[in-house]
Design a protein around this motif. Structure first.
Motif, PDB file in Angstrom:
ATOM      1  N   GLY A 187       0.878  -1.196  -0.149  1.00 27.12           N
ATOM      2  CA  GLY A 187       0.024   0.258  -0.062  1.00 27.12           C
ATOM      3  C   GLY A 187       0.940   1.429  -0.059  1.00 27.12           C
ATOM      4  O   GLY A 187       0.471   2.495  -0.542  1.00 27.12           O
ATOM      5  N   VAL A 188       2.025   1.189   0.499  1.00 26.26           N
ATOM      6  CA  VAL A 188       2.783   2.327   0.796  1.00 26.26           C
ATOM      7  C   VAL A 188       4.159   2.057   0.173  1.00 26.26           C
ATOM      8  O   VAL A 188       4.830   0.913   0.427  1.00 26.26           O
ATOM      9  CB  VAL A 188       3.118   2.719   2.225  1.00 26.26           C
ATOM     10  N   THR A 189       4.811   2.922  -0.488  1.00 29.73           N
ATOM     11  CA  THR A 189       6.074   2.898  -1.076  1.00 29.73           C
ATOM     12  C   THR A 189       7.341   2.604  -0.236  1.00 29.73           C
ATOM     13  O   THR A 189       7.979   1.711  -0.329  1.00 29.73           O
ATOM     14  CB  THR A 189       6.578   3.981  -2.272  1.00 29.73           C
ATOM     15  N   TYR A 190       7.135   3.848   0.534  1.00 27.81           N
ATOM     16  CA  TYR A 190       8.532   3.683   1.423  1.00 27.81           C
ATOM     17  C   TYR A 190       8.111   3.160   2.879  1.00 27.81           C
ATOM     18  O   TYR A 190       7.282   3.303   3.198  1.00 27.81           O
ATOM     19  CB  TYR A 190       9.101   5.271   1.821  1.00 27.81           C
ATOM     20  N   ASP A 191       9.042   2.455   3.427  1.00 29.91           N
ATOM     21  CA  ASP A 191       8.913   1.733   4.724  1.00 29.91           C
ATOM     22  C   ASP A 191       8.653   2.880   5.925  1.00 29.91           C
ATOM     23  O   ASP A 191       7.985   2.745   6.879  1.00 29.91           O
ATOM     24  CB  ASP A 191       9.847   0.765   5.141  1.00 29.91           C
ATOM     25  N   VAL A 192       9.896   3.600   5.868  1.00 32.08           N
ATOM     26  CA  VAL A 192       9.868   4.794   6.931  1.00 32.08           C
ATOM     27  C   VAL A 192       9.945   5.835   6.332  1.00 32.08           C
ATOM     28  O   VAL A 192      10.959   6.054   5.261  1.00 32.08           O
ATOM     29  CB  VAL A 192      10.765   4.528   8.018  1.00 32.08           C
TER      30      VAL A 192
ATOM     31  N   LYS B  42      18.591   8.899  16.327  1.00 35.40           N
ATOM     32  CA  LYS B  42      19.111   7.808  17.219  1.00 35.40           C
ATOM     33  C   LYS B  42      18.139   6.681  16.920  1.00 35.40           C
ATOM     34  O   LYS B  42      18.537   5.474  16.656  1.00 35.40           O
ATOM     35  CB  LYS B  42      18.890   8.163  18.801  1.00 35.40           C
ATOM     36  N   LEU B  43      16.964   7.019  16.855  1.00 34.35           N
ATOM     37  CA  LEU B  43      15.702   5.879  16.306  1.00 34.35           C
ATOM     38  C   LEU B  43      16.202   5.278  15.076  1.00 34.35           C
ATOM     39  O   LEU B  43      15.755   4.096  14.775  1.00 34.35           O
ATOM     40  CB  LEU B  43      14.534   6.670  16.639  1.00 34.35           C
ATOM     41  N   THR B  44      16.313   6.132  14.155  1.00 30.42           N
ATOM     42  CA  THR B  44      16.563   5.420  12.867  1.00 30.42           C
ATOM     43  C   THR B  44      17.676   4.537  12.686  1.00 30.42           C
ATOM     44  O   THR B  44      17.711   3.673  11.829  1.00 30.42           O
ATOM     45  CB  THR B  44      16.554   6.564  11.580  1.00 30.42           C
TER      46      THR B  44
ATOM     47  N   GLN C 145       8.201   3.266  17.218  1.00 27.63           N
ATOM     48  CA  GLN C 145       8.812   4.237  18.016  1.00 27.63           C
ATOM     49  C   GLN C 145       9.004   5.501  17.300  1.00 27.63           C
ATOM     50  O   GLN C 145       8.612   6.617  17.419  1.00 27.63           O
ATOM     51  CB  GLN C 145      10.145   3.907  18.199  1.00 27.63           C
ATOM     52  N   ILE C 146       9.532   5.350  15.708  1.00 26.58           N
ATOM     53  CA  ILE C 146       9.562   6.460  15.023  1.00 26.58           C
ATOM     54  C   ILE C 146       8.243   7.383  14.871  1.00 26.58           C
ATOM     55  O   ILE C 146       8.429   8.468  14.845  1.00 26.58           O
ATOM     56  CB  ILE C 146      10.329   6.153  13.580  1.00 26.58           C
ATOM     57  N   GLN C 147       7.331   6.666  14.488  1.00 28.34           N
ATOM     58  CA  GLN C 147       6.248   6.983  14.208  1.00 28.34           C
ATOM     59  C   GLN C 147       5.617   7.870  15.452  1.00 28.34           C
ATOM     60  O   GLN C 147       5.153   9.229  15.348  1.00 28.34           O
ATOM     61  CB  GLN C 147       5.144   5.975  13.861  1.00 28.34           C
ATOM     62  N   MET C 148       5.774   7.466  16.614  1.00 30.37           N
ATOM     63  CA  MET C 148       5.482   8.170  17.794  1.00 30.37           C
ATOM     64  C   MET C 148       6.181   9.337  18.079  1.00 30.37           C
ATOM     65  O   MET C 148       5.649  10.325  18.337  1.00 30.37           O
ATOM     66  CB  MET C 148       5.546   7.297  19.104  1.00 30.37           C
TER      67      MET C 148
END
Lengths: 602, 252
Positions: free
Chosen positions: A316-321, A332-334, A452-455
């Protein structure tokens, strides 16, 4: 006195009653477990696609009721087969028919109430255990889910009371109507199959024909729409019935005619036993094959839904993050992401309705624009590249795709995308912003990091327009929807399996009492113990195996039905099949064990 | 005539009940022999121990002490598969309640002992036909037991018991469930088998008429063999009278 007699009857054959009892406990426990979910409206609406889920659960509940009813009546005939002789003896001693009926009534109801009560307690435990295990496995929200649910207890009790009431009435009428001698000897007389060979062949042809129609109906769901369901159901029920009624008998007779095969050891006896049974078993075998298919189908589809959650998100979405204007925390998270295939940062400036990108960045790493199929899923990694040059090819769509990736623009229609050189970009007014795209080898393993990145992103841009467009968001939405469906699939599947296998078990065990004499006779004639056991095992294997085999064929065709809902209903089909067959096998082994104990024990 | 012994039983006792419980001695040292080609009757009232004796003879039960030899083999020493194989090859049974498998046709019932010994189908067919002819049941070979009369059932059972040429045929009240005509027919057949084909027969019964078909009768009472009668040259009618007289005095 009457109560005492009834209770002593139970005491005398404790072992057989334990079998009966545990079966009834299992069935009421499962019924409760299902009801605890099906009647818990807030749990359902919280998890699955609202009204659709309700329909599925209602459908499931009706099916469960039917099979429970069949199950209890078989359990009852097992009970009756155990007690027949005792009742006949009471009658010979001069007990009146009405007294016997009363006796049966008391006995059946006592067993029913006790088993249901214990079953509900077991059901609460089971619901807590199995329910929570499934919830954890599927990551469904456990809000509103509770093992102890009062309306379900009431439903279960009421339903079983009604079923047992009917069963005990039927038992009582059956017993009081029949002459004593017939009671002592019923079921021992084989119904010789007098159907003409030509009629059997005709039945075979019609049977296979209606199965074909049923399977075709399921495969043609796109053309037939909703009418596919009833056509398939009726055709398959008729087909299964005729198949067992005629085809199996024809095969056995052909085998028996092959003397080289039949005249070895006990084969002839085993074949005859099966032949002898098949007629009285036609109904139950076709029911079991269909229930088997429903149960296995439910689990397979449930698993299919679960397996497709990441796939649908993936497609549904091209890029994972995608991160925006990274700060130290984002970095730090990435950095914790594993298996990063590609990581590109793009710079942009927003001025009013104008958005500016640097053309070299796009020439070096074009943004990918996915080609989507009719369901909106990206088809087979086919992408178009968005570069300053290609932009004019599909300006509207491309600019929407780019606006999706940046922060701070909500007006899709009036925003214009511009590509400029690096030097002119630096001369533009406004603060430069960035977004970084990540392509990962495996999104599923990075779920925790992605969350975590999304948050963190949500915290950085609380009022942003980004919400809902990331892969992680997509994943979470699907989880709620499909996870609920998967949960139901597993649940229904397990419940059906447990019930249908025990129904078959009881039907077989109910006949075991009558087979005792046959095995005793064979033993006297000097048949080795091992041969007897072999014969029993093959006979039961056929009785268990036939509906399972047909059930599996039903499922293989039935999955066509789910082509409208699932990307590939046949993906990962082995796991549920194997798990299912193992559980079914365990039932077979238990039945063999119990049957051998009944017929060989003297 | 060859005086080979098909049954030799020596000082057989059978005690029921465990050591520290109340015991009951059903057989108190029984000894006798049956020679090949003999037709021996064992008579006794209910509770005399005749069923126990037959169960031990037919290897369905084991004696507490003593030895039981059938065709020279000590059956008390056989176990498990050996015992089953011995039973299926050396012994034929006919029971009061026929004990036919009602899911099989007469033909299949009769063929069963041969199938158990893995005799090839080619050999089975003529053997079944021939024994069926001897017993006069060729016409009902493809019927199921429920479709024929009691007398016919017992003939099927007899055919099944004899098809594999056992050393000895045991009959446990085989006429018990038959009407008098069927009973006479069956007994006549048994006599014919005994006289013409030298089948050794041991018949357990409490019916004097059945017993009068035997050449020798052993009377059993309270677990012991009492008197023995031999028919010799007497007519069957005379022998029957003698049995009745013996029974009259024996019961006291």
């Amino acid at each position: 006195m009457l109560n005492k007699l009834a209770l002593s009857g139970i005491k005398n054959r404790l072992r057989d009653y334990i079998v009966l009892f545990s079966g009834l406990i299992i069935s009421s426990a499962i019924f409760y477990m299902f009801m605890a979910l099906a009647t818990n409206k807030s749990f359902i609406t919280n998890n699955a696609a609202g009204s659709n889920a309700k329909i599925v659960f209602m459908f499931g509940a009706v099916l469960l009721m039917i099979i429970t009813f069949v199950y209890v009546s078989y359990a009852n005939s097992f009970l009756l087969s155990m007690r027949k002789r005792d009742y006949a003896t009471f009658m010979m001693l001069g007990a009146k028919g009405s007294k016997i009926s009363q006796l049966i009534f008391i006995e059946t109801i006592t067993i029913g109430i006790t088993a249901t009560a214990v079953g509900i307690i077991a059901g609460v435990g089971l619901t807590a255990g199995v329910g929570n295990a499934l919830i954890n496995m599927l990551g469904v929200s456990s809000k509103n889910f509770s093992a102890f649910y009062f309306p379900a207890i009431v439903d279960t009790l009421a339903f079983f009371m009604i079923v047992f009431l009917i069963a005990s009435l039927v038992n009582a009428i059956k017993m009081s109507k029949k002459p004593i001698l017939e009671l002592l000897h019923s079921n021992q007389i084989p119904n010789r199959n007098k159907t003409k060979f030509s009629i059997q062949i005709l039945q075979t042809i019609i049977g296979i024909g209606s199965l074909a129609v049923g399977y075709w109906a399921m495969a043609s769901i796109k053309d037939l729409k909703l009418s596919a369901l009833p056509i398939a159901l009726v055709a398959i029920v008729i087909g299964s019935y005729l198949l067992f009624n005629a085809v199996v008998v024809v095969i056995i007779n052909l085998l028996k005619r092959n003397l080289n095969f039949a005249n070895k050891n006990l084969r002839n006896f085993t074949l005859s036993q099966i032949n002898f049974r098949i007629h009285s078993y036609t109904m139950i075998l076709s029911t079991v094959s269909i229930l088997f298919a429903l149960a296995l189908g439910a689990i397979t589809v449930g698993m299919g839904f679960k397996n497709e959650i990441p796939e649908i998100a993936d497609k549904g979405v091209t890029y994972d993050v995608v991160t925006h204007s990274q700060d130290t925390q984002t970095k730090k998270l990435t950095s914790k992401l594993t298996g990063v295939k590609e990581q590109v940062t793009y710079t942009y400036k927003v001025a009013g309705n104008e958005v500016y990108f640097i053309n070299t960045e796009f020439n070096d790493n074009p943004i990918l624009y996915p080609k989507r199929d009719s369901r909106g899923l990206i088809s087979d990694n086919k992408y178009e590249k968005i570069t300053p040059k290609s932009m004019s090819k599909n300006e509207t769509e491309y600019s929407y795709a780019l606006i999706d990736l940046i922060n701070g623009v909500t007006d899709y229609e009036n925003t214009k995308i511009n590509f400029v050189t690096k030097t002119s970009f630096s001369q533009l007014s406004g603060k430069p912003q960035t977004f970084t795209t990540f392509k990962l080898k495996d999104f599923q393993t990075n779920l925790k990091q992605a969350k975590q990145i999304q948050m963190h992103e949500n915290k950085l841009f609380p009022k942003s327009d980004l919400y809902g467009s990331s892969k992680y968001d997509m994943y979470e939405q699907n989880m709620g929807l499909l996870g609920g469906l998967a949960f139901m699939g597993y649940f229904l599947g397990l419940a059906f399996l447990a019930m249908l296998a025990s129904t078959l078990m009881f039907k077989i065990l109910a006949g075991a009492d009558y087979d005792k004499g046959r095995y005793r006779m064979l033993k006297r004639m000097g048949v080795r113990q091992s041969l007897l056991k072999n014969s029993i095992r093959s006979e039961l294997a056929v009785l268990f195996g036939l509906p399972a085999a047909l059930g599996i064929v039903h499922v293989l065709f039935g999955l066509q039905f789910f082509k409208i809902l699932l990307i590939d209903p046949y993906a990962g089909i082995m796991l549920p099949f194997i798990a299912f067959i193992i559980i079914y096998l365990i039932y077979y082994l238990i039945t063999v064990w119990l049957y051998e104990k009944i017929v060989m024990n003297d | 005539m060859n005086a080979k012994k098909v049954v030799e039983i020596n000082e057989v006792t059978k005690t029921y009940g465990k050591k520290n419980q109340k015991q009951y001695q059903a057989l108190k040292g029984v000894s006798f022999e049956v020679e090949s080609g003999e037709f021996v009757g064992i008579m006794g009232a209910s509770g005399s121990g005749k069923t126990t004796l037959l169960n031990i003879l037919s290897t369905l039960d084991k004696p507490t002490s003593g030895s039981v030899k059938i065709n020279g083999n000590d059956v008390t020493e056989l176990k498990g598969n050996q015992l089953a194989d011995f039973r299926s090859s050396e012994i034929g049974f006919i029971f009061q309640d026929f004990n036919l498998l009602e899911s099989l046709t007469a033909r299949e019932n009769i063929a069963l002992p041969l199938s158990l010994q893995n005799v090839s189908p080619k050999e089975i067919a003529p053997k079944v036909e021939s024994i069926a002819k001897t017993l006069g049941i060729e016409s009902i070979l493809d019927s199921y037991p429920t479709e024929v009369s009691g007398g016919q059932k017992q003939r099927i059972a007899a055919a099944r018991a004899l098809v594999h040429n056992p050393s000895v045929l045991f009959g446990d009240e085989p006429t018990g469930a038959l009407d008098s005509q069927s009973a006479t027919e069956l007994l006549d057949t048994m006599r014919k088998l005994n006289e013409q084909q030298q089948v050794s027969i041991l018949l357990v019964t409490h019916d004097p008429y059945s017993a009068s078909y035997a050449k020798r009768i052993l009377f059993i009472k309270d677990g012991q063999i009492g008197t023995e009668l031999t028919r010799g040259d007497k007519s069957q009618q005379d022998f029957y009278q003698e049995i009745l007289v013996e029974l009259g005095t024996f019961q006291d």
